[in-house]
Design a protein around this motif. Structure first.
Motif, PDB file in Angstrom:
ATOM      1  N   HIS A 163      35.201  30.008  14.285  1.00 16.04           N
ATOM      2  CA  HIS A 163      34.554  30.869  13.286  1.00 16.04           C
ATOM      3  C   HIS A 163      35.618  31.541  12.428  1.00 16.04           C
ATOM      4  O   HIS A 163      36.471  32.253  12.933  1.00 16.04           O
ATOM      5  CB  HIS A 163      33.692  31.932  13.964  1.00 16.04           C
ATOM      6  CG  HIS A 163      32.557  31.346  14.741  1.00 16.04           C
ATOM      7  ND1 HIS A 163      31.638  32.106  15.408  1.00 16.04           N
ATOM      8  CD2 HIS A 163      32.187  30.071  14.939  1.00 16.04           C
ATOM      9  CE1 HIS A 163      30.766  31.315  15.995  1.00 16.04           C
ATOM     10  NE2 HIS A 163      31.083  30.074  15.733  1.00 16.04           N
ATOM     11  N   ASN A 166      36.310  34.334  10.034  1.00 14.07           N
ATOM     12  CA  ASN A 166      35.834  35.603   9.456  1.00 14.07           C
ATOM     13  C   ASN A 166      36.744  35.969   8.298  1.00 14.07           C
ATOM     14  O   ASN A 166      37.934  36.224   8.492  1.00 14.07           O
ATOM     15  CB  ASN A 166      35.881  36.706  10.510  1.00 14.07           C
ATOM     16  CG  ASN A 166      34.923  36.415  11.644  1.00 14.07           C
ATOM     17  OD1 ASN A 166      33.776  36.816  11.615  1.00 14.07           O
ATOM     18  ND2 ASN A 166      35.401  35.685  12.651  1.00 14.07           N
ATOM     19  N   GLU A 196      37.953  33.006  15.359  1.00 11.96           N
ATOM     20  CA  GLU A 196      37.473  32.910  16.745  1.00 11.96           C
ATOM     21  C   GLU A 196      37.619  31.449  17.178  1.00 11.96           C
ATOM     22  O   GLU A 196      37.200  30.553  16.465  1.00 11.96           O
ATOM     23  CB  GLU A 196      35.997  33.322  16.826  1.00 11.96           C
ATOM     24  CG  GLU A 196      35.730  34.753  16.405  1.00 11.96           C
ATOM     25  CD  GLU A 196      34.257  35.002  16.142  1.00 11.96           C
ATOM     26  OE1 GLU A 196      33.475  34.876  17.084  1.00 11.96           O
ATOM     27  OE2 GLU A 196      33.900  35.294  14.985  1.00 11.96           O
ATOM     28  N   GLU A 254      31.441  34.806   7.411  1.00 14.33           N
ATOM     29  CA  GLU A 254      31.915  34.057   8.566  1.00 14.33           C
ATOM     30  C   GLU A 254      31.545  32.587   8.383  1.00 14.33           C
ATOM     31  O   GLU A 254      30.378  32.230   8.432  1.00 14.33           O
ATOM     32  CB  GLU A 254      31.244  34.649   9.812  1.00 14.33           C
ATOM     33  CG  GLU A 254      31.746  34.084  11.104  1.00 14.33           C
ATOM     34  CD  GLU A 254      31.208  34.856  12.321  1.00 14.33           C
ATOM     35  OE1 GLU A 254      30.808  36.028  12.158  1.00 14.33           O
ATOM     36  OE2 GLU A 254      31.174  34.272  13.398  1.00 14.33           O
TER      37      GLU A 254
HETATM   38 MG    MG Z   1      31.571  35.526  15.171  1.00 13.06          MG
END
Ligand code: MG
Ligand code: ADP
Length: 727
Positions: free
Chosen positions: A345, A347, A218, A473
């Motif tokens: 972020h 993940n 992200e 994450e």
């Molecule tokens: Mg997130």
């Protein structure tokens, strides 16, 4: 049934390369600029495709014959798309990506020539690499560096202005084979973790032949008006505002998060998405973020190597496309003081070739020993090497987020949610726990609204490393960073941990325990050993800092201090033993990070001093003069009202701040000069961090006072309120 004839939206907008593309249907143009899938099938034999897939998966070497065939196919495809040049595309240790373009064309006479692209040009090149950072690994007399194709990341076409270039993702190494880029150790670490994870999987399921690391990144970013951006030297040269007072209205109301996106920004976003999708970047989500003019986009997760390449490509696209819309994307972690910063972020999860997500708890996690194995080993890895992970995300710009009480803190802890905490607790104590982990239905009691499914993992936005349902994450990565550094560390420490786990299980198994008992016993010991790294509370709170200290968790707020972790024996061992980085590579790369840190602060220091001189003092003096003139006038006219006293106070204040801002700027420049004399990059970085950087705040404090006193008409540089609220 009649065919669905959607009308192609033929845009004539020259800003986007939109000819003959049906933008109403993403599936019709997704990946059209990538040499893979349908495009590759058209130009390569099925045998070659099969071999290429095998090479990409196994990391084996390509034969010369194969390379020639692939290069020929690639060239034909690229030329059919109007491409004239090709470039090896790589990720040096500073900046985002590097390219050196060569034409396919080769003259054969005065007025004749052919387009050629050999397997050799595809597989390997020798960019003149002396200007890329190498940390002393490549002497200038041996300036050669090699770029070599990474077949696991497909070639793609970049369309810029009227030119099209075929980009070939490569690694970049020195003449003697040392990594000079981000990708090389990433590939090594991914292979190491994938192989080790597969061995661990085989404890449970012999059918698993391969494990993939999945990564969904992200990306948060700010968007400002391009013209305003050009008026601020600090934004242009340092990527962040070094001066500027917070506006009366900031993010207090949090009304931006769910607000609608301004039209101009929305236009940019959709153009970005189109270009990204053409390049096979599976962008899926877009939304506003908490701060004004802050946004986020996120692709679907992909194999780690591809996800990171795509993120770098996305950052490049953001920069170039935003300018076409008179906007400027700011990828800096903290462009504005007092306003939330941006992160990336990561993940991260592991998925087998049999389709099992190894971090998916299933409906009864306590019975899912395979899940518990990967889950607990990851937690243990963070427990043992959290400081190394902290070091991996350390940059001058990310320090503004990590060190401040803002997402996420510099203390590396793991959030797993109350449900899984209880599971671990019960598992450790050998209690049975039949709690269902599947999403429960929750009735909302609102008319017409059906029951919603409640996720079994709670959310915690304040944790740097959070378990979110079926993946971990890592939220502490900076928005401008290349994710490789942190992913190399994560892959390596988890792989190393899994290796140790296998050893311990085997020992116990050999000494007479059943395999299952052995696994359970080892996992139980890990829960005990690593429980202190699990934290479920508010990561931004002062209490957590105190509590973490009690638990013995480190809280290193600045990069120069954090980076020392790379060089300690424990960290070096985990890299060297597993073939990720050699001693020399670790030393060199860390040195480059120190150097980059100092360079960034050096630039900021120069910009700040310059802005004080040319943007702050002149309007302040002009206004001061006006006030003094007014005072003189009042005096001459014999005015002795309170007005006189107030004007005098104002004059004194302005005079005081002018003097103060100059005083602190001089101190800063002096400290900077001292720091510049230091030869060692590590010591220089430390001097910048401890002696120069704190003075930035002093300067800013005084300058921002002036911003609030001086006539708005005199203030030349755009203020926060203009930058933050796009029209
Ligand atoms: Mg997130
Ligand atoms: P948020 O964290 O904002 O709730 P999502 O849960 O939708 O967002 O997912 C964020 C990112 O995580 C997306 O890029 C998504 O593709 C990725 N993701 C989802 N599942 C996995 C997985 N198993 N492994 C890696 N990434 C994943």
């Amino acid at each position: 049934m009649a065919k669905n004839k959607s009308i192609p939206e033929h845009s004539s907008d020259p800003k986007t390369n939109t000819q003959n593309i049906n933008y109403n249907q993403i599936s019709s143009y997704f990946g059209m600029n990538v040499f893979a899938g349908k495009n590759a099938k058209k130009y390569l034999s099925s045998q070659v495709i099969k071999e290429l897939e095998k090479v990409a998966r196994s990391g084996e070497h390509l034969s010369r014959k194969m390379a020639d065939e692939i290069a020929e196919g690639m060239k034909k495809w690229a030329m059919s798309r109007g491409v004239t040049h090709y470039t090896h595309w790589f990720h040096p240790l500073r900046g985002t990506t590097a390219e050196k373009h060569d034409a396919f064309f080769e003259p054969t006479g005065f007025d004749s020539g052919i387009e050629v692209f050999s397997g050799k040009s595809l597989v390997q090149q020798e960019p003149d690499a002396s200007s890329f950072p190498n940390g002393g690994m490549r002497n200038t007399f041996e300036a050669r560096g090699y770029s070599a194709w990474d077949p696991s990341s497909p070639a793609f076409i970049i369309e810029k202005a009227s030119g099209k270039t075929l980009c070939i993702p490569t690694v970049f190494v020195s003449y003697t084979g040392q990594a000079l880029d981000y990708k090389t150790p990433m590939l090594r670490s991914a292979k190491f973790l994938q192989d080790t994870a597969t061995q661990v999987c085989n404890l449970f399921d012999k059918k698993v032949k391969h494990t993939n690391i999945s990564l969904g990144i992200e990306q948060e970013y700010f968007v400002v008006d391009y013209k305003l951006y050009r008026k601020r030297q600090d934004l242009m040269l340092a990527g962040r505002t070094l001066l500027g007072h917070a506006p009366a209205k900031g993010q207090q109301l949090e009304d931006h998060y769910f607000g609608s996106i301004p039209e101009r920004v929305f236009e940019f976003m959709t153009a970005l998405e189109k270009e990204a999708l053409k390049l096979g970047i599976p962008l899926k989500t877009r939304h506003n973020e908490v701060a004004p003019c802050q946004y986020e986009c996120a692709p679907m997760f992909e194999t780690i190597n591809l996800a990171i390449d795509h993120n770098s490509l996305l950052m490049d696209l953001m920069e170039s496309i935003s300018e076409k819309y008179n906007l400027k994307v700011l990828l800096h972690e903290k462009p504005f003081k007092g306003v939330n910063g941006s992160g990336k972020h990561n993940n991260w999860s592991l998925i087998t070739d049999t389709g099992v997500n190894l971090l998916s708890p299933g409906s009864t996690p306590i019975e899912n020993l395979q899940f518990l194995t990967f889950f607990i080993n990851t937690i243990k890895a963070i427990h043992d090497h959290g400081s190394l992970l902290r070091a991996s995300i350390g940059t001058a710009s990310n320090d503004h987020r990590l060190g401040a009480n803002e997402a996420p803190p510099a203390i590396m802890s793991v959030f797993i949610g109350s449900f899984l905490s209880k599971i671990l607790d019960d598992f450790e104590k050998e209690k049975s726990n039949k709690t269902k982990g599947s999403a429960d239905e929750k009735t909302l009691n609102i008319p017409h609204i059906p029951p919603i499914l409640q996720d079994n993992t709670d959310r915690n936005r304040t944790s740097p490393f959070a378990f979110t349902g079926n993946k971990f994450e890592l939220r502490a990565v900076g928005s401008s960073d290349n994710c490789s550094s942190s992913m190399v560390v994560l892959n390596t420490i988890v792989g190393n941990q899994l290796k140790e786990f296998l050893k311990e299980v085997n020992t116990l198994h050999k000494s007479g325990n059943s395999k299952e008992k052995a696994i359970q016993q080892v996992l139980r010991s890990y829960i005990k050993k690593s429980s202190k790294v699990i934290f479920e509370g508010n990561g931004y709170s002062q209490e957590w800092e105190k509590e973490a200290k009690k638990r013995g968790l480190e809280n290193v707020k600045t990069t120069p201090h954090a980076l020392t972790k790379y060089l300690d024996a424990k960290s070096k061992k985990v890299f060297i033993d597993n073939g990720i980085l050699s001693d020399e590579e670790i030393e060199a790369r860390t040195d480059i990070r120190y150097e980059s840190y100092a360079l960034k602060l050096q630039i900021e220091g120069r910009v700040l001093a310059d802005m004080v001189k040319t943007n702050i003092i002149p309007p302040a003096i002009e206004f001061h003069t006006r006030v003094l003139e007014n005072l003189k006038l009042q005096k001459d006219l014999g005015i002795k009202s309170s007005q006189y006293t107030l004007t005098l106070e104002l004059a004194n204040k302005i005079g005081y701040y002018i003097q103060q801002v100059q005083h602190f700027t001089k101190l800063m420049v002096d400290e900077r000069k001292k720091a510049n004399l230091i030869e060692s990059h590590a010591e220089k970085a430390l001097a910048y961090c401890e002696n120069v950087l704190p003075l930035f705040d002093n300067i800013r404090y005084q300058a921002d006072k002036l911003e609030r006193l001086v006539d708005d008409n005199l203030w030349q540089i755009p203020k926060y309120r203009e930058l933050l609220f796009i029209k």
